[in-house]
Scaffold this motif. Structure first.
Motif, PDB file in Angstrom:
ATOM      1  N   GLU A 197      -6.307  30.473  49.539  1.00 36.39           N
ATOM      2  CA  GLU A 197      -4.799  30.924  49.405  1.00 36.39           C
ATOM      3  C   GLU A 197      -4.808  31.394  47.730  1.00 36.39           C
ATOM      4  OE1 GLU A 197      -0.694  29.110  49.058  1.00 36.39           O
ATOM      5  OE2 GLU A 197      -1.970  27.879  50.040  1.00 36.39           O
ATOM      6  N   VAL A 198      -4.289  32.712  47.703  1.00 35.34           N
ATOM      7  CA  VAL A 198      -3.860  32.923  46.179  1.00 35.34           C
ATOM      8  C   VAL A 198      -2.636  32.365  45.809  1.00 35.34           C
ATOM      9  CG1 VAL A 198      -3.477  34.759  44.910  1.00 35.34           C
ATOM     10  CG2 VAL A 198      -5.194  35.435  46.591  1.00 35.34           C
ATOM     11  N   ILE A 199      -2.859  31.123  44.868  1.00 34.50           N
ATOM     12  CA  ILE A 199      -1.816  30.401  44.591  1.00 34.50           C
ATOM     13  C   ILE A 199      -0.876  31.113  43.445  1.00 34.50           C
ATOM     14  CG2 ILE A 199      -2.777  28.159  45.382  1.00 34.50           C
ATOM     15  CD1 ILE A 199      -3.165  27.551  42.044  1.00 34.50           C
ATOM     16  N   THR A 200      -1.419  31.730  42.560  1.00 33.41           N
ATOM     17  CA  THR A 200      -0.708  32.546  41.450  1.00 33.41           C
ATOM     18  C   THR A 200      -1.309  33.580  40.978  1.00 33.41           C
ATOM     19  OG1 THR A 200       0.655  32.394  39.635  1.00 33.41           O
ATOM     20  CG2 THR A 200      -1.368  31.080  39.520  1.00 33.41           C
ATOM     21  N   ALA A 233      -9.834  38.934  47.327  1.00 32.68           N
ATOM     22  CA  ALA A 233     -10.007  37.581  46.390  1.00 32.68           C
ATOM     23  C   ALA A 233     -10.492  36.470  47.295  1.00 32.68           C
ATOM     24  CB  ALA A 233      -8.802  37.419  45.494  1.00 32.68           C
ATOM     25  N   ILE A 234      -9.722  36.377  48.503  1.00 30.71           N
ATOM     26  CA  ILE A 234     -10.031  35.447  49.489  1.00 30.71           C
ATOM     27  C   ILE A 234     -11.311  35.611  50.159  1.00 30.71           C
ATOM     28  CG2 ILE A 234      -9.225  34.317  51.503  1.00 30.71           C
ATOM     29  CD1 ILE A 234      -6.223  34.864  50.475  1.00 30.71           C
ATOM     30  N   LYS A 235     -11.760  36.797  50.573  1.00 29.50           N
ATOM     31  CA  LYS A 235     -12.920  37.086  51.219  1.00 29.50           C
ATOM     32  C   LYS A 235     -14.075  36.659  50.349  1.00 29.50           C
ATOM     33  CE  LYS A 235     -13.135  40.757  54.187  1.00 29.50           C
ATOM     34  NZ  LYS A 235     -13.035  42.241  54.553  1.00 29.50           N
ATOM     35  N   LYS A 239     -16.870  33.880  51.040  1.00 31.05           N
ATOM     36  CA  LYS A 239     -18.337  34.381  51.200  1.00 31.05           C
ATOM     37  C   LYS A 239     -19.225  33.507  50.415  1.00 31.05           C
ATOM     38  CE  LYS A 239     -21.588  37.083  52.756  1.00 31.05           C
ATOM     39  NZ  LYS A 239     -22.527  36.992  53.777  1.00 31.05           N
ATOM     40  N   LEU A 240     -18.905  33.516  48.915  1.00 32.79           N
ATOM     41  CA  LEU A 240     -19.756  32.511  48.107  1.00 32.79           C
ATOM     42  C   LEU A 240     -19.453  31.081  48.237  1.00 32.79           C
ATOM     43  CD1 LEU A 240     -19.097  34.883  44.948  1.00 32.79           C
ATOM     44  CD2 LEU A 240     -21.045  34.899  46.761  1.00 32.79           C
ATOM     45  N   GLY A 241     -18.576  30.595  49.262  1.00 34.34           N
ATOM     46  CA  GLY A 241     -18.481  29.305  49.488  1.00 34.34           C
ATOM     47  C   GLY A 241     -17.567  28.254  48.288  1.00 34.34           C
ATOM     48  N   LEU A 242     -16.541  29.324  47.552  1.00 34.53           N
ATOM     49  CA  LEU A 242     -15.800  28.665  46.423  1.00 34.53           C
ATOM     50  C   LEU A 242     -14.739  27.856  47.283  1.00 34.53           C
ATOM     51  CD1 LEU A 242     -16.099  31.683  44.331  1.00 34.53           C
ATOM     52  CD2 LEU A 242     -16.588  29.510  43.521  1.00 34.53           C
ATOM     53  N   ASP A 243     -14.554  26.605  46.494  1.00 29.86           N
ATOM     54  CA  ASP A 243     -13.415  26.016  46.964  1.00 29.86           C
ATOM     55  C   ASP A 243     -11.837  26.576  46.234  1.00 29.86           C
ATOM     56  OD1 ASP A 243     -14.247  24.044  48.785  1.00 29.86           O
ATOM     57  OD2 ASP A 243     -15.564  23.677  47.024  1.00 29.86           O
ATOM     58  N   PHE A 244     -12.475  26.978  44.915  1.00 28.22           N
ATOM     59  CA  PHE A 244     -11.451  27.534  44.111  1.00 28.22           C
ATOM     60  C   PHE A 244     -12.036  28.361  43.049  1.00 28.22           C
ATOM     61  CE2 PHE A 244     -12.420  23.276  42.849  1.00 28.22           C
ATOM     62  CZ  PHE A 244     -13.204  23.468  41.675  1.00 28.22           C
ATOM     63  N   ALA A 245     -11.364  29.332  42.697  1.00 22.66           N
ATOM     64  CA  ALA A 245     -11.857  30.205  41.437  1.00 22.66           C
ATOM     65  C   ALA A 245     -10.732  31.456  41.032  1.00 22.66           C
ATOM     66  CB  ALA A 245     -12.932  31.316  42.215  1.00 22.66           C
ATOM     67  N   GLY A 246     -11.151  31.899  39.883  1.00 29.54           N
ATOM     68  CA  GLY A 246     -10.217  32.942  39.128  1.00 29.54           C
ATOM     69  C   GLY A 246     -10.963  34.411  39.401  1.00 29.54           C
ATOM     70  N   VAL A 247     -10.297  35.313  40.195  1.00 34.54           N
ATOM     71  CA  VAL A 247     -10.896  36.444  40.577  1.00 34.54           C
ATOM     72  C   VAL A 247     -10.389  37.401  39.616  1.00 34.54           C
ATOM     73  CG1 VAL A 247     -11.271  37.915  42.677  1.00 34.54           C
ATOM     74  CG2 VAL A 247     -11.248  35.278  42.985  1.00 34.54           C
ATOM     75  N   ASP A 248     -11.120  38.531  39.122  1.00 37.09           N
ATOM     76  CA  ASP A 248     -10.693  39.207  38.249  1.00 37.09           C
ATOM     77  C   ASP A 248     -10.759  40.697  39.183  1.00 37.09           C
ATOM     78  OD1 ASP A 248     -10.318  37.787  36.297  1.00 37.09           O
ATOM     79  OD2 ASP A 248     -12.063  38.355  35.071  1.00 37.09           O
ATOM     80  N   ILE A 249      -9.519  41.498  39.229  1.00 36.54           N
ATOM     81  CA  ILE A 249      -9.528  42.799  39.779  1.00 36.54           C
ATOM     82  C   ILE A 249      -9.423  43.797  38.851  1.00 36.54           C
ATOM     83  CG2 ILE A 249      -8.058  44.187  41.529  1.00 36.54           C
ATOM     84  CD1 ILE A 249      -9.033  41.814  43.166  1.00 36.54           C
ATOM     85  N   ILE A 250      -9.856  44.897  38.885  1.00 37.83           N
ATOM     86  CA  ILE A 250      -9.496  46.189  38.473  1.00 37.83           C
ATOM     87  C   ILE A 250      -8.983  47.311  39.368  1.00 37.83           C
ATOM     88  CG2 ILE A 250     -10.565  45.633  36.224  1.00 37.83           C
ATOM     89  CD1 ILE A 250     -13.022  47.204  37.275  1.00 37.83           C
ATOM     90  N   TRP A 251      -8.738  48.579  38.874  1.00 30.56           N
ATOM     91  CA  TRP A 251      -8.075  49.300  39.729  1.00 30.56           C
ATOM     92  C   TRP A 251      -8.980  50.804  39.366  1.00 30.56           C
ATOM     93  CZ3 TRP A 251      -4.775  46.363  37.078  1.00 30.56           C
ATOM     94  CH2 TRP A 251      -4.375  45.353  37.852  1.00 30.56           C
TER      95      TRP A 251
END
Ligand SMILES: Nc1ncnc2c1ncn2[C@@H]1O[C@H](COP(=O)(O)OP(=O)(O)O)[C@@H](O)[C@H]1O
Ligand SMILES: [Mg+2]
Length: 291
Positions: A197-200, A233-235, A239-251
Motif C-alpha cells: 500500500e502507498v500510505i502517503t 511503486a507497489i510493483k 518484485k524486490l521483496g520490500l516490506d516498506f520503502a520510499g519510492v522516488d518518481i519523476i515524469w
C-alpha cells in the motif's frame, strides 16, 4: 508483549539518524512492542560467520533492520530471525544499478540507464564506453553513484570531459549513467509504501537545482499519486521483496511517471512533516501483522 531488535549502524554519528531511531522506538512502545536498539558492530562481533550454531538465549520475534549492513542482515536470516526489510531487498535498493537490473524484466518505466563497466584498475584506462553511452543518452547526462543518498552523489555532466571527470571522482565500477529527464527538472514525488500500500506521498520541487531532494532545498507539498504511479511503486516493492520503502518518481515530457530510485530505509520525518502520516507507526503495525 512482542519483542524486536532494531539494528542500526554503529559508526554513524548523526542527529538526523538518531531522531529516526528514537521515532521508531517510540512507535514500537505505542504499539506495545519491546524494541531494543542494537548496533551492527555489536551484533556482528558476537556472530561468527563460520559453521556452528549460535546459542541465542532469547530470540526476538523480529528484527527491524535500519542499516545497510547486508551481510549482517543475511547472517540474521541464516540464524532464523525474521528480518524486515530482508537482506536481498536492502541490497537491491542500496545499489541503484542493481535496483534497475532486478526490475529490468518488469514493465516498470525507467529513464534509459547504463551501468559502469567493471575494471580491475583504480581508474578507467580508457573511456570508449562513455563515447558509446553518450551516443544513446546525449548531454546533459545524469551520473549517479550506485550507493548514495539525499542527492549527494547525483551529478549532471554537460559534456564528455565533465562526465569523465565525474566518473573519475566517483571511482570506477561504482556509478550509473542515465538519461536526463529535463521535463522533471527539480521535480519528483516520494511515495511511501508499507506492505502493498502507498500510505502517503508528497511532491518535491526545487527551482534552483535539477535535484528535488529536501536536503538540497526541495520544497514539499502533499501529493495524491495517480493509479499508475501507485502501481509502479507497489510493483517495484513487490518484485524486490520490500516490506516498506520510499519510492522516488519523476515524469517524462508526456507527464508519464518513471521510476527514479527506491530507498529501503527511507527517512520518514520529512513526509510526516508534510502529510502528518507516520510511517514508523505503519511499519510497526505491519510487522505485527506479519509475525
Ligand atoms: N534521470 C534524471 N533526470 C532528471 N532528474 C533526476 C534524474 N535522476 C534523479 N533526478 C533528480 O535527482 C534527485 C536525486 O536522485 P535520486 O536517484 O533519487 O538519488 P538520491 O538517492 O541521492 O536521492 C531526484 O529526486 C530527482 O529530483
Ligand atoms: Mg532520492
Amino acid at each position: 508483549m512482542k519483542q524486536g531488535w532494531l539494528i542500526v549502524n554503529g559508526f554513524l554519528d548523526s542527529p538526523k539518524f538518531d531522531e529516526i531511531y528514537n521515532w521508531i522506538l517510540s512507535a514500537a512502545k505505542e504499539n506495545d512492542v519491546e524494541l531494543r536498539k542494537l548496533t551492527n558492530d555489536q551484533v556482528t562481533s558476537i556472530l561468527p560467520i563460520s559453521t556452528g550454531k549460535t546459542d541465542w538465549k532469547a530470540k526476538p520475534d523480529f528484527v527491524l533492520f535500519w542499516d545497510k549492513d547486508v551481510k549482517l542482515a543475511r547472517m540474521l536470516e541464516a540464524e532464523g530471525f525474521q528480518v524486515f526489510n530482508k537482506a536481498d531487498a536492502i541490497e537491491a535498493c542500496d545499489d541503484k544499478s542493481l535496483t534497475f537490473i532486478k526490475l529490468k524484466e518488469t514493465d516498470i518505466p525507467m529513464p534509459v540507464t547504463f551501468n559502469a563497466p567493471l575494471t580491475f584498475e583504480s581508474k578507467y584506462p580508457d573511456y570508449t564506453f562513455l563515447l558509446q553511452v553518450e551516443n544513446k543518452l546525449g548531454y546533459p547526462m545524469v551520473i549517479k553513484k550506485n550507493e548514495g543518498s539525499f542527492g549527494n552523489e547525483v551529478f549532471l555532466a554537460k559534456d564528455f570531459n565533465e562526465a569523465a571527470h565525474i566518473a573519475e571522482k566517483l571511482g570506477p565500477n561504482s556509478f550509473i549513467m542515465q538519461e536526463y529527464i529535463e521535463s522533471s527538472k527539480g521535480k519528483s514525488a516520494r511515495l511511501q509504501v508499507v506492505g502493498s500500500e502507498v500510505i502517503t506521498s508528497m511532491k518535491l520541487t526545487n527551482e534552483e537545482d535539477f535535484k528535488s531532494n529536501v536536503t538540497g532545498g526541495g520544497k514539499m507539498e502533499k501529493y495524491e499519486p495517480t493509479s499508475e504511479e501507485k502501481e509502479i511503486a507497489i510493483k517495484a516493492c513487490e518484485k524486490l521483496g520490500l516490506d516498506f520503502a520510499g519510492v522516488d518518481i519523476i515524469w517524462n515530457e508526456d507527464d508519464k511517471p518513471l521510476l527514479c530510485e527506491i530507498n529501503s530505509n527511507a527517512h520518514f520525518k520529512n513526509i510526516f512533516d508534510c502529510t502528518g502520516v507516520d510511517a514508523a507507526d505503519a511499519i510497526i503495525k505491519y510487522i505485527l501483522k506479519k509475525i
